[in-house]
Design a protein around this motif. Structure first.
Motif, short mmCIF file in Angstrom:
data_model
loop_
_atom_site.label_atom_id
_atom_site.label_comp_id
_atom_site.label_asym_id
_atom_site.label_seq_id
_atom_site.Cartn_x
_atom_site.Cartn_y
_atom_site.Cartn_z
N MET A 1 21.20 11.17 40.06
CA MET A 1 20.95 12.75 39.53
C MET A 1 22.27 13.50 40.11
O MET A 1 22.63 13.39 41.11
N SER A 2 22.65 14.33 39.15
CA SER A 2 23.92 15.10 39.26
C SER A 2 23.28 16.13 40.63
O SER A 2 22.15 16.92 40.40
N SER A 3 24.25 16.64 41.44
CA SER A 3 23.78 17.54 42.43
C SER A 3 24.18 19.07 41.92
O SER A 3 23.64 19.94 42.39
N LYS A 4 24.66 19.20 40.74
CA LYS A 4 25.13 20.33 40.08
C LYS A 4 24.06 20.66 39.08
O LYS A 4 24.02 19.67 38.22
N LEU A 5 23.42 21.74 39.00
CA LEU A 5 22.36 21.70 38.10
C LEU A 5 22.97 22.34 36.71
O LEU A 5 23.99 23.18 36.80
N GLY A 6 22.29 22.06 35.46
CA GLY A 6 23.01 22.82 34.50
C GLY A 6 22.45 24.04 34.17
O GLY A 6 21.67 24.64 34.93
N THR A 7 22.88 24.81 33.07
CA THR A 7 22.56 26.12 32.84
C THR A 7 21.54 26.17 31.55
O THR A 7 21.71 25.45 30.78
N LEU A 8 20.43 27.00 31.69
CA LEU A 8 19.55 27.38 30.73
C LEU A 8 20.14 28.51 29.80
O LEU A 8 20.02 29.55 30.35
N PHE A 9 20.63 28.20 28.73
CA PHE A 9 21.02 29.12 27.83
C PHE A 9 19.69 29.49 26.80
O PHE A 9 19.02 28.85 26.57
N LEU A 10 19.60 30.86 26.87
CA LEU A 10 18.53 31.38 25.97
C LEU A 10 19.02 31.80 24.63
O LEU A 10 19.74 32.71 24.45
N ILE A 11 18.82 31.12 23.63
CA ILE A 11 19.44 31.12 22.30
C ILE A 11 18.42 32.04 21.26
O ILE A 11 17.40 31.68 21.17
N PRO A 12 19.10 33.19 20.85
CA PRO A 12 18.28 33.94 19.88
C PRO A 12 18.21 33.09 18.71
O PRO A 12 18.93 32.66 18.12
N ASN A 13 16.92 33.34 17.83
CA ASN A 13 16.74 32.82 16.35
C ASN A 13 16.83 33.93 15.62
O ASN A 13 16.55 35.11 15.91
N THR A 14 16.93 33.59 14.31
CA THR A 14 16.96 34.59 13.27
C THR A 14 15.47 35.14 13.11
O THR A 14 14.45 34.55 13.62
N LEU A 15 15.22 36.43 12.48
CA LEU A 15 13.85 36.89 12.32
C LEU A 15 13.28 36.36 10.95
O LEU A 15 11.92 36.86 10.92
N GLY A 16 13.83 35.48 10.37
CA GLY A 16 13.17 35.15 9.14
C GLY A 16 13.65 33.84 8.63
O GLY A 16 14.99 33.51 8.93
N GLU A 17 13.28 33.21 7.51
CA GLU A 17 13.66 31.98 7.07
C GLU A 17 14.73 32.24 6.11
O GLU A 17 15.30 31.33 5.49
N HIS A 18 14.74 33.13 5.53
CA HIS A 18 15.58 33.66 4.13
C HIS A 18 17.05 33.41 4.35
O HIS A 18 17.44 34.03 5.09
N ALA A 19 17.42 32.37 3.84
CA ALA A 19 18.92 32.14 3.58
C ALA A 19 19.61 32.33 5.15
O ALA A 19 20.47 32.93 5.39
#
Length: 257
Positions: free
Chosen positions: A1-19
């Motif tokens: 196991m790596s001694s260095k932790l990864g980063t948790l990226f908080l990724i925004p999603n679109t507000l609807g499925e249209h196009a």
């Protein structure tokens, strides 16, 4: 196991499925899209929705990734609910971080952790000592507040209100009282198929001069944002039948008494 932790990226999603592909350039900065394309490990609410979003960013970088579903309804409070047994815990989903991998956390719509169960995963990442990196994207709460014309200096988000008729009416009157006392904008959301019931409850429960903003399909071509007094809303939508066009559309409600 790596001694260095990864980063948790908080990724925004679109507000609807249209196009969705067309929406990306409109609602997400290029830096957010580029970082999204780099991630190979994902935690999401629904794999199908996530794949549709990731397909839209595939033109930036061919994506080969591992997707884990949060199943938040299962592990939230699982220790207090025996029927779920040994369910997946937040720390289990974050194991790639412990191995030194960056991980993306994606909401069904909007930004993770806000009106979204992902907050528990974010807290778990902090407890592990991992870096948490929020990326810029659309939030219906902020977009609605920005466009409402109501008090943006003092506001409170209430999540979902009760569904039962009498409880909902009582809660609306309580929010109206608090809004008037504190001069605070009250904000809440509703399941799209209950939009008509919520609007009718507002019109039946609130006083005529209170201001109500209804924001629907925010950031989409069919976007509607209107702020009127309750008296004016009653003229526009005198009954449930008049509200047919409001049903089944993502909506946010804002109130200032």
């Amino acid at each position: 196991m790596s001694s260095k932790l990864g980063t948790l990226f908080l990724i925004p999603n679109t507000l609807g499925e249209h196009a969705r592909e067309e929406q990306l350039a409109w609602v997400l900065p290029s830096e957010t899209i580029t970082q999204t394309a780099k991630l190979k490990h994902w935690i999401v609410e629904d794999a199908k929705t996530a794949r549709a979003f990731l397909k839209a960013v595939d033109s930036v970088s061919p994506l080969v990734c591992t997707i884990q579903e949060m199943q938040m309804n299962e592990w939230r409070g699982a220790a207090r609910n025996a029927k779920y047994g040994d369910t997946v815990k937040p720390a289990d989903l974050l194991k790639p971080l412990l191995a030194g991998n960056d991980v993306g956390l994606m909401s069904e719509a909007g930004v993770p952790g806000v009106a979204d169960p992902g907050a528990e995963l974010v807290l778990a990442a902090h407890q592990l000592g991992a870096k948490v990196k929020p990326l810029v994207g659309p939030s219906s709460i902020l977009l609605g507040l920005m466009a409402s014309g109501l008090n943006g200096q003092r506001f409170a988000f209430q999540g979902y209100l009760p569904h039962e008729t009498h409880e909902r009416s009582a809660r609306l009157k309580q929010l109206e009282t608090e809004s008037k006392k504190l001069q605070q904008t009250q904000i809440w959301i509703e399941t799209p198929y209950r939009n008509t019931a919520m609007l009718m409850a507002c019109l039946n429960s609130l006083v005529p001069h209170s201001l109500l903003c209804l924001g629907m399909d925010l950031s989409l071509p069919s976007e509607m944002i209107v702020t009127l007094s309750i008296a004016e809303w009653r003229k526009r939508y005198p009954n449930e039948a008049a509200c047919a066009s409001l049903q089944n559309r993502p909506a946010i409600f804002l109130l200032l008494a």
